[in-house]
Design a protein around this motif. Structure first.
Motif, PDB file in Angstrom:
ATOM      1  N   PHE A  22     128.651  34.652 -14.398  1.00 50.89           N
ATOM      2  CA  PHE A  22     128.651  33.469 -13.543  1.00 50.89           C
ATOM      3  C   PHE A  22     127.265  33.332 -12.934  1.00 50.89           C
ATOM      4  CE2 PHE A  22     129.267  31.535  -9.319  1.00 50.89           C
ATOM      5  CZ  PHE A  22     129.867  30.357  -9.688  1.00 50.89           C
ATOM      6  N   VAL A  23     126.711  32.098 -12.934  1.00 51.94           N
ATOM      7  CA  VAL A  23     125.375  31.835 -12.390  1.00 51.94           C
ATOM      8  C   VAL A  23     125.480  30.743 -11.335  1.00 51.94           C
ATOM      9  CG1 VAL A  23     123.025  31.095 -12.921  1.00 51.94           C
ATOM     10  CG2 VAL A  23     124.303  32.458 -14.584  1.00 51.94           C
ATOM     11  N   THR A  24     124.778  30.942 -10.219  1.00 50.59           N
ATOM     12  CA  THR A  24     124.766  29.950  -9.146  1.00 50.59           C
ATOM     13  C   THR A  24     123.404  29.965  -8.469  1.00 50.59           C
ATOM     14  OG1 THR A  24     125.903  29.183  -7.157  1.00 50.59           O
ATOM     15  CG2 THR A  24     125.664  31.553  -7.415  1.00 50.59           C
ATOM     16  N   ASP A  25     123.119  28.884  -7.720  1.00 49.18           N
ATOM     17  CA  ASP A  25     121.884  28.869  -6.938  1.00 49.18           C
ATOM     18  C   ASP A  25     122.188  28.609  -5.465  1.00 49.18           C
ATOM     19  OD1 ASP A  25     122.576  26.224  -6.929  1.00 49.18           O
ATOM     20  OD2 ASP A  25     120.736  25.502  -7.853  1.00 49.18           O
ATOM     21  N   GLY A  26     123.451  28.832  -5.077  1.00 47.20           N
ATOM     22  CA  GLY A  26     123.848  28.632  -3.685  1.00 47.20           C
ATOM     23  C   GLY A  26     125.271  29.078  -3.465  1.00 47.20           C
ATOM     24  N   PRO A  27     125.836  28.751  -2.326  1.00 49.40           N
ATOM     25  CA  PRO A  27     127.213  29.140  -2.011  1.00 49.40           C
ATOM     26  C   PRO A  27     128.181  28.613  -3.064  1.00 49.40           C
ATOM     27  CG  PRO A  27     126.152  28.148  -0.100  1.00 49.40           C
ATOM     28  CD  PRO A  27     125.233  27.959  -1.257  1.00 49.40           C
ATOM     29  N   PHE A  28     129.299  29.336  -3.234  1.00 46.68           N
ATOM     30  CA  PHE A  28     130.279  28.932  -4.236  1.00 46.68           C
ATOM     31  C   PHE A  28     131.658  29.450  -3.843  1.00 46.68           C
ATOM     32  CE2 PHE A  28     128.701  33.052  -5.505  1.00 46.68           C
ATOM     33  CZ  PHE A  28     129.815  33.733  -5.969  1.00 46.68           C
ATOM     34  N   PRO A  29     132.726  28.820  -4.372  1.00 49.58           N
ATOM     35  CA  PRO A  29     134.062  29.343  -4.133  1.00 49.58           C
ATOM     36  C   PRO A  29     134.536  30.175  -5.325  1.00 49.58           C
ATOM     37  CG  PRO A  29     134.223  27.082  -4.863  1.00 49.58           C
ATOM     38  CD  PRO A  29     132.749  27.423  -4.805  1.00 49.58           C
ATOM     39  N   VAL A  30     135.312  31.213  -5.029  1.00 48.49           N
ATOM     40  CA  VAL A  30     136.068  31.930  -6.054  1.00 48.49           C
ATOM     41  C   VAL A  30     137.476  31.357  -5.953  1.00 48.49           C
ATOM     42  CG1 VAL A  30     136.952  34.151  -6.834  1.00 48.49           C
ATOM     43  CG2 VAL A  30     134.665  34.013  -5.837  1.00 48.49           C
ATOM     44  N   VAL A  31     137.940  30.718  -7.037  1.00 51.87           N
ATOM     45  CA  VAL A  31     139.255  30.091  -7.037  1.00 51.87           C
ATOM     46  C   VAL A  31     140.224  31.027  -7.733  1.00 51.87           C
ATOM     47  CG1 VAL A  31     140.611  28.100  -7.754  1.00 51.87           C
ATOM     48  CG2 VAL A  31     138.242  27.795  -7.003  1.00 51.87           C
ATOM     49  N   ALA A  75     122.515  34.035   0.407  1.00 48.48           N
ATOM     50  CA  ALA A  75     121.235  33.982   1.112  1.00 48.48           C
ATOM     51  C   ALA A  75     120.224  33.252   0.236  1.00 48.48           C
ATOM     52  CB  ALA A  75     120.750  35.398   1.403  1.00 48.48           C
ATOM     53  N   ASP A  76     119.179  32.717   0.866  1.00 45.15           N
ATOM     54  CA  ASP A  76     118.084  32.129   0.101  1.00 45.15           C
ATOM     55  C   ASP A  76     117.318  33.268  -0.555  1.00 45.15           C
ATOM     56  OD1 ASP A  76     118.704  29.540   0.871  1.00 45.15           O
ATOM     57  OD2 ASP A  76     117.459  29.659   2.664  1.00 45.15           O
ATOM     58  N   VAL A  77     117.139  33.175  -1.862  1.00 40.60           N
ATOM     59  CA  VAL A  77     116.429  34.226  -2.592  1.00 40.60           C
ATOM     60  C   VAL A  77     115.184  33.637  -3.237  1.00 40.60           C
ATOM     61  CG1 VAL A  77     118.487  35.619  -2.989  1.00 40.60           C
ATOM     62  CG2 VAL A  77     117.873  33.851  -4.645  1.00 40.60           C
ATOM     63  N   ASP A  78     114.144  34.476  -3.359  1.00 38.05           N
ATOM     64  CA  ASP A  78     112.895  34.046  -3.994  1.00 38.05           C
ATOM     65  C   ASP A  78     112.893  34.304  -5.487  1.00 38.05           C
ATOM     66  OD1 ASP A  78     111.885  33.262  -1.530  1.00 38.05           O
ATOM     67  OD2 ASP A  78     111.091  35.252  -1.108  1.00 38.05           O
ATOM     68  N   GLU A  79     113.714  35.252  -5.929  1.00 36.34           N
ATOM     69  CA  GLU A  79     113.834  35.560  -7.347  1.00 36.34           C
ATOM     70  C   GLU A  79     115.297  35.847  -7.633  1.00 36.34           C
ATOM     71  OE1 GLU A  79     112.622  40.211  -7.422  1.00 36.34           O
ATOM     72  OE2 GLU A  79     110.988  38.765  -7.245  1.00 36.34           O
ATOM     73  N   PRO A  80     115.715  35.755  -8.903  1.00 35.16           N
ATOM     74  CA  PRO A  80     117.132  35.951  -9.217  1.00 35.16           C
ATOM     75  C   PRO A  80     117.640  37.330  -8.773  1.00 35.16           C
ATOM     76  CG  PRO A  80     115.976  35.022 -11.099  1.00 35.16           C
ATOM     77  CD  PRO A  80     114.936  35.381 -10.087  1.00 35.16           C
ATOM     78  N   VAL A  81     118.875  37.346  -8.272  1.00 38.22           N
ATOM     79  CA  VAL A  81     119.552  38.580  -7.879  1.00 38.22           C
ATOM     80  C   VAL A  81     120.774  38.727  -8.765  1.00 38.22           C
ATOM     81  CG1 VAL A  81     120.752  39.773  -6.009  1.00 38.22           C
ATOM     82  CG2 VAL A  81     118.751  38.373  -5.496  1.00 38.22           C
ATOM     83  N   ASP A 103     120.404  32.539  -8.479  1.00 39.54           N
ATOM     84  CA  ASP A 103     119.040  32.069  -8.705  1.00 39.54           C
ATOM     85  C   ASP A 103     118.490  31.422  -7.440  1.00 39.54           C
ATOM     86  OD1 ASP A 103     119.035  32.877 -11.348  1.00 39.54           O
ATOM     87  OD2 ASP A 103     119.708  30.933 -12.115  1.00 39.54           O
ATOM     88  N   PRO A 104     117.160  31.370  -7.316  1.00 37.20           N
ATOM     89  CA  PRO A 104     116.579  30.623  -6.196  1.00 37.20           C
ATOM     90  C   PRO A 104     116.993  29.155  -6.294  1.00 37.20           C
ATOM     91  CG  PRO A 104     114.907  31.942  -7.297  1.00 37.20           C
ATOM     92  CD  PRO A 104     116.132  31.998  -8.147  1.00 37.20           C
ATOM     93  N   SER A 105     117.285  28.557  -5.167  1.00 43.03           N
ATOM     94  CA  SER A 105     117.667  27.144  -5.205  1.00 43.03           C
ATOM     95  C   SER A 105     116.442  26.314  -5.571  1.00 43.03           C
ATOM     96  CB  SER A 105     118.245  26.691  -3.867  1.00 43.03           C
ATOM     97  OG  SER A 105     117.300  26.843  -2.858  1.00 43.03           O
ATOM     98  N   PRO A 106     116.645  25.219  -6.301  1.00 44.60           N
ATOM     99  CA  PRO A 106     115.506  24.394  -6.703  1.00 44.60           C
ATOM    100  C   PRO A 106     114.798  23.818  -5.484  1.00 44.60           C
ATOM    101  CG  PRO A 106     117.568  23.297  -7.257  1.00 44.60           C
ATOM    102  CD  PRO A 106     117.909  24.660  -6.738  1.00 44.60           C
ATOM    103  N   GLU A 107     113.495  23.767  -5.573  1.00 40.91           N
ATOM    104  CA  GLU A 107     112.684  23.225  -4.472  1.00 40.91           C
ATOM    105  C   GLU A 107     112.955  21.737  -4.338  1.00 40.91           C
ATOM    106  OE1 GLU A 107     110.070  24.748  -2.679  1.00 40.91           O
ATOM    107  OE2 GLU A 107     110.335  26.723  -3.549  1.00 40.91           O
ATOM    108  N   THR A 108     113.180  21.299  -3.122  1.00 39.93           N
ATOM    109  CA  THR A 108     113.310  19.865  -2.891  1.00 39.93           C
ATOM    110  C   THR A 108     111.934  19.336  -2.534  1.00 39.93           C
ATOM    111  OG1 THR A 108     113.881  20.275  -0.605  1.00 39.93           O
ATOM    112  CG2 THR A 108     115.697  19.964  -2.129  1.00 39.93           C
TER     113      THR A 108
END
Length: 193
Positions: A22-31, A75-81, A103-108
């Motif tokens: 599973f890959v995400t760049d921010g908060p997510f739910p486990v359903v 948390a905000d990450v600078d590199e993938p965790v 992953d780090p969230s895309p820069e706005t």
């Protein structure tokens, strides 16, 4: 927002059907989708992933044929965790692991905002008025507003009340005089300010 879907009790009791990764760049739910009898589910991140993701609670009850959403904050990450999410049912009788990558969230794109230079200077304050001048200004406002006649009438009324209190010598009359003095003082303060 990506969702990590987990099916419980699908093929057998305490069965766990979860994706391998599973890959995400921010908060997510486990359903947690329960296809059978009620069950308890324990969710746990390994040490690497626990530094970047958090659950409010690790133990969850999912009723018969019900769905439970568990929020995961990141948390905000600078590199993938990378790490593993451990899913346990049946009090440890069945366990599944999901490889999770945050992953780090895309820069706005930042928008520049033009700021007027006058906002950079502190606001101007009126000059400080000396205490003696304040009293003169208050007296001037009292005279101009016609408050002199009211002030004189108030002083005469207070003087008459004190004279009656002395003549009668009653605690109740003294209490009334004290109340009248407080009201007169309050009115004078309001008139001056």
């Amino acid at each position: 927002m990506p969702t990590l879907d987990v099916e419980l009790n699908g093929e057998a009791v305490h069965d766990i059907d979860a994706p391998d990764s599973f890959v995400t760049d921010g908060p997510f739910p486990v359903v947690l989708e329960n296809s059978g009898r009620s069950t308890h589910v324990h969710l746990h991140f390994d040490d690497d992933l626990d530094r970047a993701a958090a659950l409010d609670d690790g133990n969850h009850f999912v009723a018969d044929e019900a769905t439970r959403r568990v929020h995961v904050s990141t948390a905000d990450v600078d590199e993938p965790v990378r790490g593993k999410l451990k899913i346990v049912t049946g009090y440890g009788s069945n366990t599944a692991y999901v490889d999770v990558r945050i992953d780090p969230s895309p820069e706005t794109p930042s928008e520049s905002v033009a700021v007027d230079e006058t906002f950079s200077a502190p606001p101007e304050r009126p000059p400080e008025i000396p205490p003696g001048q304040r009293a003169v200004n208050a007296l001037d406002r009292l005279v101009r507003s016609g408050g002199v006649a009211g002030a004189v009438f108030g002083l005469v009324a207070v003087g008459a009340a004190v004279a009656v209190a002395v003549a009668v010598d009653s605690a109740l009359v003294w209490l009334a005089v004290g109340l009248a003095l407080m009201i007169a003082f309050g009115a004078a303060l309001l008139a001056v300010t």
